[in-house]
Write a protein that holds these residues in place. Sequence first.
Motif, PDB file in Angstrom:
ATOM      1  N   GLU A 109     -14.573  22.258 -40.910  1.00  0.00           N
ATOM      2  CA  GLU A 109     -15.914  21.708 -41.399  1.00  0.00           C
ATOM      3  C   GLU A 109     -16.875  21.259 -40.401  1.00  0.00           C
ATOM      4  O   GLU A 109     -17.942  20.644 -40.685  1.00  0.00           O
ATOM      5  CB  GLU A 109     -15.434  20.490 -41.968  1.00  0.00           C
ATOM      6  CG  GLU A 109     -14.408  20.641 -43.362  1.00  0.00           C
ATOM      7  CD  GLU A 109     -13.937  19.462 -44.063  1.00  0.00           C
ATOM      8  OE1 GLU A 109     -14.264  18.342 -43.395  1.00  0.00           O
ATOM      9  OE2 GLU A 109     -13.098  19.626 -45.182  1.00  0.00           O
ATOM     10  N   ASP A 110     -16.863  21.892 -39.198  1.00  0.00           N
ATOM     11  CA  ASP A 110     -17.711  21.346 -38.251  1.00  0.00           C
ATOM     12  C   ASP A 110     -18.101  22.747 -37.494  1.00  0.00           C
ATOM     13  O   ASP A 110     -17.419  23.056 -36.433  1.00  0.00           O
ATOM     14  CB  ASP A 110     -17.101  20.414 -37.109  1.00  0.00           C
ATOM     15  CG  ASP A 110     -18.035  20.049 -36.075  1.00  0.00           C
ATOM     16  OD1 ASP A 110     -19.155  20.559 -36.026  1.00  0.00           O
ATOM     17  OD2 ASP A 110     -17.961  18.750 -35.567  1.00  0.00           O
ATOM     18  N   GLU A 111     -19.411  23.228 -38.002  1.00  0.00           N
ATOM     19  CA  GLU A 111     -19.632  24.717 -37.467  1.00  0.00           C
ATOM     20  C   GLU A 111     -20.054  24.446 -35.825  1.00  0.00           C
ATOM     21  O   GLU A 111     -19.666  25.395 -35.385  1.00  0.00           O
ATOM     22  CB  GLU A 111     -21.042  24.973 -38.182  1.00  0.00           C
ATOM     23  CG  GLU A 111     -21.416  26.244 -37.648  1.00  0.00           C
ATOM     24  CD  GLU A 111     -20.927  27.475 -38.596  1.00  0.00           C
ATOM     25  OE1 GLU A 111     -21.145  28.555 -38.367  1.00  0.00           O
ATOM     26  OE2 GLU A 111     -20.003  27.242 -39.148  1.00  0.00           O
ATOM     27  N   ALA A 112     -20.950  23.397 -35.596  1.00  0.00           N
ATOM     28  CA  ALA A 112     -21.168  23.471 -34.070  1.00  0.00           C
ATOM     29  C   ALA A 112     -19.916  23.399 -33.059  1.00  0.00           C
ATOM     30  O   ALA A 112     -19.704  24.179 -32.040  1.00  0.00           O
ATOM     31  CB  ALA A 112     -21.803  22.142 -33.679  1.00  0.00           C
ATOM     32  N   ALA A 113     -18.787  22.514 -33.565  1.00  0.00           N
ATOM     33  CA  ALA A 113     -17.419  22.347 -32.691  1.00  0.00           C
ATOM     34  C   ALA A 113     -16.886  23.853 -32.868  1.00  0.00           C
ATOM     35  O   ALA A 113     -16.120  24.529 -31.732  1.00  0.00           O
ATOM     36  CB  ALA A 113     -16.692  21.473 -33.400  1.00  0.00           C
ATOM     37  N   THR A 114     -16.814  24.594 -33.776  1.00  0.00           N
ATOM     38  CA  THR A 114     -16.246  26.026 -34.175  1.00  0.00           C
ATOM     39  C   THR A 114     -16.702  26.872 -33.097  1.00  0.00           C
ATOM     40  O   THR A 114     -16.055  27.567 -32.491  1.00  0.00           O
ATOM     41  CB  THR A 114     -16.432  26.375 -35.602  1.00  0.00           C
ATOM     42  OG1 THR A 114     -15.775  25.763 -36.458  1.00  0.00           O
ATOM     43  CG2 THR A 114     -15.757  27.686 -35.638  1.00  0.00           C
ATOM     44  N   ILE A 115     -18.163  27.024 -33.055  1.00  0.00           N
ATOM     45  CA  ILE A 115     -18.886  27.927 -32.265  1.00  0.00           C
ATOM     46  C   ILE A 115     -18.377  27.471 -30.732  1.00  0.00           C
ATOM     47  O   ILE A 115     -18.256  28.472 -29.910  1.00  0.00           O
ATOM     48  CB  ILE A 115     -20.504  27.796 -32.546  1.00  0.00           C
ATOM     49  CG1 ILE A 115     -20.685  28.387 -33.773  1.00  0.00           C
ATOM     50  CG2 ILE A 115     -20.979  28.671 -31.234  1.00  0.00           C
ATOM     51  CD1 ILE A 115     -22.300  28.232 -34.185  1.00  0.00           C
ATOM     52  N   ASN A 116     -18.552  26.185 -30.437  1.00  0.00           N
ATOM     53  CA  ASN A 116     -18.327  25.930 -28.989  1.00  0.00           C
ATOM     54  C   ASN A 116     -16.676  26.371 -28.509  1.00  0.00           C
ATOM     55  O   ASN A 116     -16.392  26.747 -27.335  1.00  0.00           O
ATOM     56  CB  ASN A 116     -18.362  24.556 -28.961  1.00  0.00           C
ATOM     57  CG  ASN A 116     -19.670  23.926 -28.812  1.00  0.00           C
ATOM     58  OD1 ASN A 116     -20.608  24.624 -28.284  1.00  0.00           O
ATOM     59  ND2 ASN A 116     -19.902  22.600 -29.317  1.00  0.00           N
ATOM     60  N   SER A 117     -15.792  26.231 -29.582  1.00  0.00           N
ATOM     61  CA  SER A 117     -14.422  26.365 -29.387  1.00  0.00           C
ATOM     62  C   SER A 117     -14.243  27.865 -29.139  1.00  0.00           C
ATOM     63  O   SER A 117     -13.653  28.591 -28.239  1.00  0.00           O
ATOM     64  CB  SER A 117     -13.465  25.997 -30.454  1.00  0.00           C
ATOM     65  OG  SER A 117     -13.795  26.857 -31.802  1.00  0.00           O
TER      66      SER A 117
END
Length: 421
Positions: free
Chosen positions: A364-372
Motif C-alpha cells: 500500500e506504499d508505492e514509494a517504499a515499494t520502488i525504494n525496495s
Amino acid sequence: MRRFVLLVLMTLLAVAPAMGLRLTGWRPDPVTDALLFGVAVLAAGFMLSWGAEAAEKHISQGLIVALVALVTVLPEYAVDLYYAFRAGQAPQSNYVHYAAANMTGANRLLVGLAWPLMVGLHWLRTRNRAVELSPVNAVEIAFLLLGSLYAFIILLKGAIAPLDFAVLFVIFAGYLYRVSQLPKAGGDDDEDEEPGPAAALNALRPAAQWAWMGGLTLIAFVVIAASAEPFAEAMVSSGRILGIDEFLLIQWLAPLASEAPAVTIAILFVLAGRAVSGLTAMISDKINQWTLLVGMLPLAMSLGAGGLVGLPLDARQKEEFLLTAAQSLFAIMLLMRLRLSLLAAGLLFALFAVQVGLAFHFREDEAATINSLTTLTWIYLGLAAVLIPFNGRQLATILRDGLLRSHRGLEAAPGQARRGE
C-alpha cells in the motif's frame, strides 16, 4: 503399453471437467475453477513430458528441451498477451501495468524459485550438492546473457517497442538454431533406467511412436491453450475473495499457476535422475520468456490498439524490469562454471523470498515499494560485479562456445565444466 494407455486415460479424465466448463461457459465459482483448470494444466504437462522423453531418441535433446519449454509456457504467454491486448484497447487502464507485472513476475519466479527447486530436489535425491551442466549447455547460458544485456537497452528507451520484437526474435531464433545442432547432452551420471511411459513408446514401431507423440502433444497444446485464461482469471478472482492485492496477484499468483506445466516437466526430469535436463528446461524456459514473450507484448498491444504502439514502462515498472534484468545477470554469473551449487541456489531463493516479502509488506506504499526494488537491484548487480573477476575467463569461453563453436568442438571439451575450480 497397457500401463501407458491407462495413464493416458487417467490424464484425459483429469482434463475432462475443465474442458466441459470451457465448452459450456459455466463457471461454478473462482476457487472451483482454479482447481479444475489447474488439474487440467498439470495433466497436460504430464502428457507433454511423456512425448518429449520418447522424442529424445529421434531429435537433438537440446532442441526437444527448448521446444517443450516453449509449449509448456503457453499458459503464461496466453495470460500475458491477453493483458497486453487489453492494454492496447484501453491504454489508460491498469492492463498496461498488468502486462509488464505479469511478465516480470514470471521471469523472476523461474530464476528465484524454479532453478533452486531443481537443485534442491537433486540434492534430496542424490545428496550431490550441485547440478553439473555439460559443455553444450554453454549455448543456453550465452543466449540468456544476450537477452539480459538487451533488456538494459530496453530500459534506456523506457518502453518495449515493436522493433524490440525483431531483435529479441533473432536472439531466440539463433538459440533454437544452435540447440538444434547439438547432440544429446551428457552430465546426468545418475540417470535411472526405470521403465516408464517413454519406454513403452520406444518399444513401438517408429510410425506408431510419432503418432503417439504427435497425439499427446496436440491434446496437451489444446488443453493448455483452452485452460490458460480461465485458470489465471480464476486464480485472480479467488485471491480477491481472500482479500489479496490485485496487482500482486497478477505479478506472482497468476504466473505461478501458468508456469506449472513447465515446472512439472522439469521436476519429473529431476526425479527420474536427469537433473541436467530439468535445470536446462528451466533455463530454456527463461530464455524464451525473456526474449520471445517480452518482444511479443508490444505486438499484442498493437493488435488491440489497431496500430503500432509500444508498451510503456512507468516508474514502478522500470524498477520491476531493472530488477528482473539484474537478477538474470547475477544468475548467469552463477552459471559461468557450468554448474549451479546448492549454496548458489539457496542464495537465489533467499533473495527472491525477500523481494516477494517486501512486495507484500509495502503493497500500500508505492514509494517504499520502488525504494525496495531499487535496493534489491543494486544487491543483485553488486553480487554479479563481485563474481565477474573470478569468472572473466569462463565468460569468454561461454560466449565462444555458446555462440561460435561447433557441437563437435563442444563434445571435445569434457573438462570445461571444471576449469578454474
